[in-house]
Design an enzyme around this catalytic site. Structure first.
Site, mmCIF file in Angstrom:
data_model
loop_
_atom_site.group_PDB
_atom_site.id
_atom_site.type_symbol
_atom_site.label_atom_id
_atom_site.label_comp_id
_atom_site.label_asym_id
_atom_site.label_seq_id
_atom_site.Cartn_x
_atom_site.Cartn_y
_atom_site.Cartn_z
ATOM 1 N N ASP A 1 0.867 -1.180 0.000
ATOM 2 C CA ASP A 1 0.000 0.000 0.000
ATOM 3 C C ASP A 1 0.906 1.233 0.000
ATOM 4 O O ASP A 1 1.034 1.960 0.988
ATOM 5 C CB ASP A 1 -0.881 -0.026 1.258
ATOM 6 C CG ASP A 1 -1.805 1.170 1.335
ATOM 7 O OD1 ASP A 1 -2.437 1.346 2.395
ATOM 8 O OD2 ASP A 1 -1.877 1.946 0.353
ATOM 9 N N ASP B 1 3.343 6.524 -4.848
ATOM 10 C CA ASP B 1 3.771 6.285 -6.229
ATOM 11 C C ASP B 1 5.271 5.968 -6.247
ATOM 12 O O ASP B 1 5.971 6.232 -5.264
ATOM 13 C CB ASP B 1 3.490 7.545 -7.074
ATOM 14 C CG ASP B 1 1.979 7.849 -7.090
ATOM 15 O OD1 ASP B 1 1.618 9.027 -7.235
ATOM 16 O OD2 ASP B 1 1.196 6.894 -6.905
HETATM 17 N N1 SAM Z 1 -3.451 5.000 -0.450
HETATM 18 C C1 SAM Z 1 -2.260 5.759 -0.769
HETATM 19 C C2 SAM Z 1 -1.998 5.745 -2.236
HETATM 20 O O1 SAM Z 1 -2.498 4.870 -2.936
HETATM 21 O O2 SAM Z 1 -1.256 6.639 -2.675
HETATM 22 C C3 SAM Z 1 -1.063 5.235 -0.031
HETATM 23 C C4 SAM Z 1 -1.298 5.086 1.425
HETATM 24 S S1 SAM Z 1 0.018 5.313 2.484
HETATM 25 C C5 SAM Z 1 -0.143 6.962 2.954
HETATM 26 C C6 SAM Z 1 1.479 5.207 1.509
HETATM 27 C C7 SAM Z 1 2.639 5.081 2.459
HETATM 28 O O3 SAM Z 1 3.754 4.398 1.853
HETATM 29 C C8 SAM Z 1 3.211 6.416 2.954
HETATM 30 O O4 SAM Z 1 2.849 6.604 4.297
HETATM 31 C C9 SAM Z 1 4.727 6.284 2.743
HETATM 32 O O5 SAM Z 1 5.472 6.839 3.821
HETATM 33 C C10 SAM Z 1 4.888 4.785 2.647
HETATM 34 N N2 SAM Z 1 6.117 4.328 1.977
HETATM 35 C C11 SAM Z 1 6.677 4.821 0.845
HETATM 36 N N3 SAM Z 1 7.810 4.142 0.548
HETATM 37 C C12 SAM Z 1 7.969 3.191 1.526
HETATM 38 C C13 SAM Z 1 8.947 2.183 1.776
HETATM 39 N N4 SAM Z 1 10.006 2.016 0.949
HETATM 40 N N5 SAM Z 1 8.783 1.368 2.849
HETATM 41 C C14 SAM Z 1 7.708 1.528 3.688
HETATM 42 N N6 SAM Z 1 6.749 2.485 3.510
HETATM 43 C C15 SAM Z 1 6.885 3.300 2.434
#
Ligand code: SAM
Length: 282
Positions: free
Chosen positions: A155, A158
């Site tokens: 989840d 991008d």
């Molecule tokens: N529903 C949203 C969408 O489709 O754009 C995404 C939900 S959530 C807010 C996405 C999360 O992924 C963010 O909180 C971000 O910090 C996390 N994220 C990004 N890269 C990551 C990584 N390499 N490992 C763990 N979390 C990560």
């Protein structure tokens, strides 16, 4: 003076929501976090200016990222959520009594803390006793794991910044190894509509097709995401989300959902011809 949140969808397209007030804004090591209060979409969280989650349509995204795999394999007990900082994916998973463990690996602790404080509508189940929070990079977390999980849900944001590595062959291969024999991987698969989203969709599709015996695409209507036409990837070591769906068994659980149902489960995999062509699917 009117305030508006505007997201740039392409160089030629912008999308705006009128904002009553900014509730929270901060800069973490990874990204800028903003939470706005709006009339139309309720509380809205953006990361680096990109729409992440809002009260009005989060039910669509979180229904579809969770219930399709849970209805395909009712024996799922051990789940890994990568990203998912707003808590909505975990919230839907905790509705299944059969699930024994939910590990959520979110790189940015500030996103989780802000969500717990301001976005109770998604973060209200992060304290469930089965949930373990890890503030780590999901890319590193899955390295070397073997047969640890029955379901992995990516989840993520991008494929830019910290999210970029979650769309690579290495990461998907590590997820494959971390999954059990009936394992399922669900990934945020972007969108077929605008060119840059379609490029990322295809990139992840081609890699997953190479790694998993089964990889299929399903769609959902997401008003607050660019074009509204968004996709998830369903990858498995053998289970087929249509042939192995047991509608009666899932309906007997009596889970009330606002978007997902077992008819739509099947229909979501019936993708438009232009998307099939982009994905070289028959
Ligand atoms: N529903 C949203 C969408 O489709 O754009 C995404 C939900 S959530 C807010 C996405 C999360 O992924 C963010 O909180 C971000 O910090 C996390 N994220 C990004 N890269 C990551 C990584 N390499 N490992 C763990 N979390 C990560």
């Amino acid at each position: 003076m009117e305030m508006w949140y505007t997201e740039v969808h392409t160089d030629e397209v912008k999308w705006s929501i009128k904002v009553n007030k900014t509730i929270y804004t901060d800069q973490s090591v990874f990204q800028k976090i903003d939470i706005f209060e709006t009339n139309e979409f309720g509380k809205v969280m953006t990361l680096d200016g990109l729409m992440m989650v809002n009260e009005k349509d989060e039910f669509i995204y979180h229904d579809m990222i969770v219930h399709v795999s849970m209805a395909t394999n009712p024996n799922i007990k051990r789940v890994l959520v990568i990203g998912g900082g707003d808590g909505g994916t975990v919230r839907e998973l905790t509705r299944y009594e059969t699930i024994e463990k939910i590990d959520m690996v979110e790189i940015d602790e500030l996103v989780v803390k802000a969500s717990i404080k301001y976005l109770d509508y998604t973060a209200n189940k992060l304290s469930d006793e089965r949930v373990n929070l890890f503030y780590e990079d999901g890319i590193e977390f899955v390295k070397g794991l073997k047969n640890e999980y029955d379901l992995i849900i990516v989840d993520s944001t991008d494929p830019i910044g910290p999210g970029e590595g979650l769309f690579t062959t290495e990461f998907y291969t590590n997820c494959f190894n971390a999954l059990s024999g009936d394992g399922i991987l669900v990934n945020q698969k972007e969108s077929p509509y605008y060119a840059h989203n379609a490029r990322e969709m295809k990139r992840s599709h081609d890699k997953l097709k190479e790694i998993f015996p089964l990889h299929m695409t399903y769609q959902y209507h997401m008003p607050s995401y660019p074009s509204g036409h968004w996709l998830f990837g369903f990858s498995s070591k053998g289970l087929n989300p249509i042939e192995d769906l047991n509608k009666d068994a899932w309906n007997a659980l009596g889970l009330k959902t606002k978007y997902y149902n077992t008819d739509l489960h099947v229909g979501a995999f019936m993708i438009p011809n232009y998307v099939k062509e982009l994905l070289n699917e028959k």
